[in-house]
Design a protein around this motif. Structure first.
Motif, PDB file in Angstrom:
ATOM      1  N   GLY A 149      91.563  13.335   2.338  1.00 40.41           N
ATOM      2  CA  GLY A 149      92.705  12.830   2.773  1.00 40.41           C
ATOM      3  C   GLY A 149      93.780  12.605   1.897  1.00 40.41           C
ATOM      4  O   GLY A 149      94.883  11.979   2.435  1.00 40.41           O
ATOM      5  N   GLY A 150      93.862  13.162   0.778  1.00 40.19           N
ATOM      6  CA  GLY A 150      94.788  13.035  -0.237  1.00 40.19           C
ATOM      7  C   GLY A 150      95.646  13.981  -0.526  1.00 40.19           C
ATOM      8  O   GLY A 150      96.369  13.964  -1.546  1.00 40.19           O
ATOM      9  N   GLY A 151      95.682  14.979   0.329  1.00 39.37           N
ATOM     10  CA  GLY A 151      96.462  15.983   0.339  1.00 39.37           C
ATOM     11  C   GLY A 151      98.109  15.457   0.469  1.00 39.37           C
ATOM     12  O   GLY A 151      98.458  14.501   1.134  1.00 39.37           O
ATOM     13  N   GLU A 152      99.100  16.383  -0.113  1.00 43.43           N
ATOM     14  CA  GLU A 152     100.555  15.959  -0.026  1.00 43.43           C
ATOM     15  C   GLU A 152     101.109  16.842   0.866  1.00 43.43           C
ATOM     16  O   GLU A 152     101.092  18.000   1.126  1.00 43.43           O
ATOM     17  N   GLU A 153     102.013  16.361   1.562  1.00 47.72           N
ATOM     18  CA  GLU A 153     102.873  16.879   2.692  1.00 47.72           C
ATOM     19  C   GLU A 153     104.417  16.867   2.415  1.00 47.72           C
ATOM     20  O   GLU A 153     104.572  15.639   1.998  1.00 47.72           O
ATOM     21  N   THR A 154     105.309  17.901   2.760  1.00 50.40           N
ATOM     22  CA  THR A 154     106.655  17.723   2.731  1.00 50.40           C
ATOM     23  C   THR A 154     107.109  16.578   3.677  1.00 50.40           C
ATOM     24  O   THR A 154     107.811  15.871   3.263  1.00 50.40           O
ATOM     25  N   LEU A 155     106.685  16.584   4.903  1.00 47.19           N
ATOM     26  CA  LEU A 155     107.047  15.546   5.888  1.00 47.19           C
ATOM     27  C   LEU A 155     106.183  15.756   7.038  1.00 47.19           C
ATOM     28  O   LEU A 155     105.531  16.899   7.238  1.00 47.19           O
ATOM     29  N   SER A 156     106.302  14.981   8.053  1.00 47.43           N
ATOM     30  CA  SER A 156     105.309  15.124   9.262  1.00 47.43           C
ATOM     31  C   SER A 156     106.111  15.908  10.470  1.00 47.43           C
ATOM     32  O   SER A 156     107.423  15.892  10.404  1.00 47.43           O
ATOM     33  N   TRP A 157     105.189  16.111  11.141  1.00 47.54           N
ATOM     34  CA  TRP A 157     105.936  16.865  12.468  1.00 47.54           C
ATOM     35  C   TRP A 157     106.872  15.895  13.182  1.00 47.54           C
ATOM     36  O   TRP A 157     107.844  16.143  13.491  1.00 47.54           O
ATOM     37  N   PHE A 158     106.523  14.390  13.149  1.00 48.33           N
ATOM     38  CA  PHE A 158     107.368  13.666  13.859  1.00 48.33           C
ATOM     39  C   PHE A 158     108.792  13.539  13.045  1.00 48.33           C
ATOM     40  O   PHE A 158     109.771  13.469  13.706  1.00 48.33           O
ATOM     41  N   SER A 159     108.785  13.735  11.788  1.00 47.38           N
ATOM     42  CA  SER A 159     109.843  13.726  11.003  1.00 47.38           C
ATOM     43  C   SER A 159     110.785  14.668  11.366  1.00 47.38           C
ATOM     44  O   SER A 159     112.016  14.615  11.552  1.00 47.38           O
ATOM     45  N   ILE A 160     109.967  16.046  11.314  1.00 48.48           N
ATOM     46  CA  ILE A 160     111.008  17.277  11.887  1.00 48.48           C
ATOM     47  C   ILE A 160     111.660  16.793  13.139  1.00 48.48           C
ATOM     48  O   ILE A 160     112.634  17.347  13.301  1.00 48.48           O
ATOM     49  N   SER A 161     110.989  16.620  14.297  1.00 46.27           N
ATOM     50  CA  SER A 161     111.684  16.463  15.424  1.00 46.27           C
ATOM     51  C   SER A 161     112.430  15.047  15.506  1.00 46.27           C
ATOM     52  O   SER A 161     113.385  15.311  16.417  1.00 46.27           O
ATOM     53  N   PHE A 162     112.192  14.310  14.787  1.00 44.45           N
ATOM     54  CA  PHE A 162     113.255  12.871  14.669  1.00 44.45           C
ATOM     55  C   PHE A 162     114.527  13.044  13.950  1.00 44.45           C
ATOM     56  O   PHE A 162     115.565  12.797  14.305  1.00 44.45           O
ATOM     57  N   PHE A 163     114.346  13.656  12.856  1.00 34.61           N
ATOM     58  CA  PHE A 163     115.547  13.832  11.806  1.00 34.61           C
ATOM     59  C   PHE A 163     116.060  15.173  11.725  1.00 34.61           C
ATOM     60  O   PHE A 163     117.160  15.386  11.305  1.00 34.61           O
ATOM     61  N   GLY A 164     115.389  16.143  12.348  1.00 35.78           N
ATOM     62  CA  GLY A 164     116.099  17.577  12.571  1.00 35.78           C
ATOM     63  C   GLY A 164     115.538  18.108  11.289  1.00 35.78           C
ATOM     64  O   GLY A 164     114.525  17.928  10.654  1.00 35.78           O
ATOM     65  N   THR A 165     116.138  19.561  11.230  1.00 39.50           N
ATOM     66  CA  THR A 165     115.624  20.398  10.095  1.00 39.50           C
ATOM     67  C   THR A 165     115.903  19.799   8.654  1.00 39.50           C
ATOM     68  O   THR A 165     117.042  19.345   8.551  1.00 39.50           O
ATOM     69  N   ILE A 166     114.849  19.852   7.954  1.00 38.48           N
ATOM     70  CA  ILE A 166     115.233  19.466   6.693  1.00 38.48           C
ATOM     71  C   ILE A 166     114.913  20.517   5.536  1.00 38.48           C
ATOM     72  O   ILE A 166     114.242  21.575   5.740  1.00 38.48           O
TER      73      ILE A 166
END
Length: 260
Positions: A149-166
């Motif tokens: 469970g220690g992997g690093e992610e740029t951002l979550s799917w929720f962040s993409i849909s909520f904040f738009g394209t990053i």
């Protein structure tokens, strides 16, 4: 899909992937169908995504031969087309420390069979570099010392849909600096015209290629839903012709013996 290059070693069943499952704390390792070849490890598995209570659990329903069996139907507590099952993939470009490669040093092909019958119709794309409309996707990245469970992610799917394209800079850095990438996907996200209520079989493969396009590793699984895809049964007229043909062969053999 045929590729030139090094022939893969034998696929192993019910394996752990290296170093562990790095997405989702509490997701167990094991039951992966794995190819380890040329210092590269590729893994695929099916998973019971939603149990009878609608909750996730560590149940993989492996049959020990690269096939995974699940009930047909919409997942409890979910809406169509969410199925009971999902599939999970793992890429490690340097699982034994022999290659020095990171995820961005290779290209990949993920093939998803859209046809629930015994025939296959593959949608094929690179799960690392073919990002589609998601910039970036929520893959988990790490190395051979990353814990469960220690992997690093740029951002979550929720962040993409909520904040738009990053911006994608952070994703590119993760691809370039890590040798492990993993994710867990529901079939209707990527399978075309997917119906979770249909019995069938779905083939999935994952392959990795070097700069020349030579295949370096490949693994594949089959998801069996419900009773699976029915065998193709000849139409009555076709079956009758087949019987006549066989009878003719037998008659010809008898005549040959008599004339010998």
């Amino acid at each position: 899909m045929t590729q030139s290059g090094t022939v893969s070693a034998a696929i192993s069943y019910d394996q752990n992937v290296t170093p562990d499952v790095i997405f989702g704390s509490g997701v167990s390792n094991g039951s992966f169908t794995v190819d380890r070849n040329n210092g590269i490890e590729l893994g695929l598995r099916g998973k019971l995504r939603h149990n009878a209570a609608g909750n996730p659990e560590n149940t993989f329903n492996s049959n020990g031969d690269g096939t995974y069996s699940f009930d047909a139907g919409v997942a409890p507590g979910q809406s169509s087309p969410t199925a009971v099952w999902s599939f999970e993939w793992s890429i490690n470009t340097d699982f034994d420390g022999s290659t020095g490669l990171n995820v961005g040093d290779l290209t990949y092909a993920l093939g998803l069979d859209n046809d629930p019958s015994q025939d296959t119709s593959f949608t094929v794309f690179d799960p690392i570099f073919d990002l589609g409309g998601l910039t970036p996707p929520d893959h988990s990245f790490g190395n051979n010392s990353t814990g469960n469970g220690g992997g690093e992610e740029t951002l979550s799917w929720f962040s993409i849909s909520f904040f738009g394209t990053i911006g994608i800079t952070g994703y590119n850095d993760l691809v370039a600096d890590n040798n492990v990438a993993q994710n867990s996907w529901k079939p209707h996200w990527y399978f075309a015209s997917f119906d979770p209520t249909v019995d069938g079989t779905y083939d999935i493969y994952l392959a990795a290629f070097d700069d020349s396009g030579a295949q370096q590793a490949r693994t594949e699984i089959q998801i069996i839903v419900g009773n699976g895809a029915a065998a193709d049964v000849p139409e009555p007229a076709t079956l009758a012709l087949m019987c006549l043909g066989l009878a003719g062969v037998g008659y010809g053999r008898q005549r040959s013996r008599r004339n010998a």
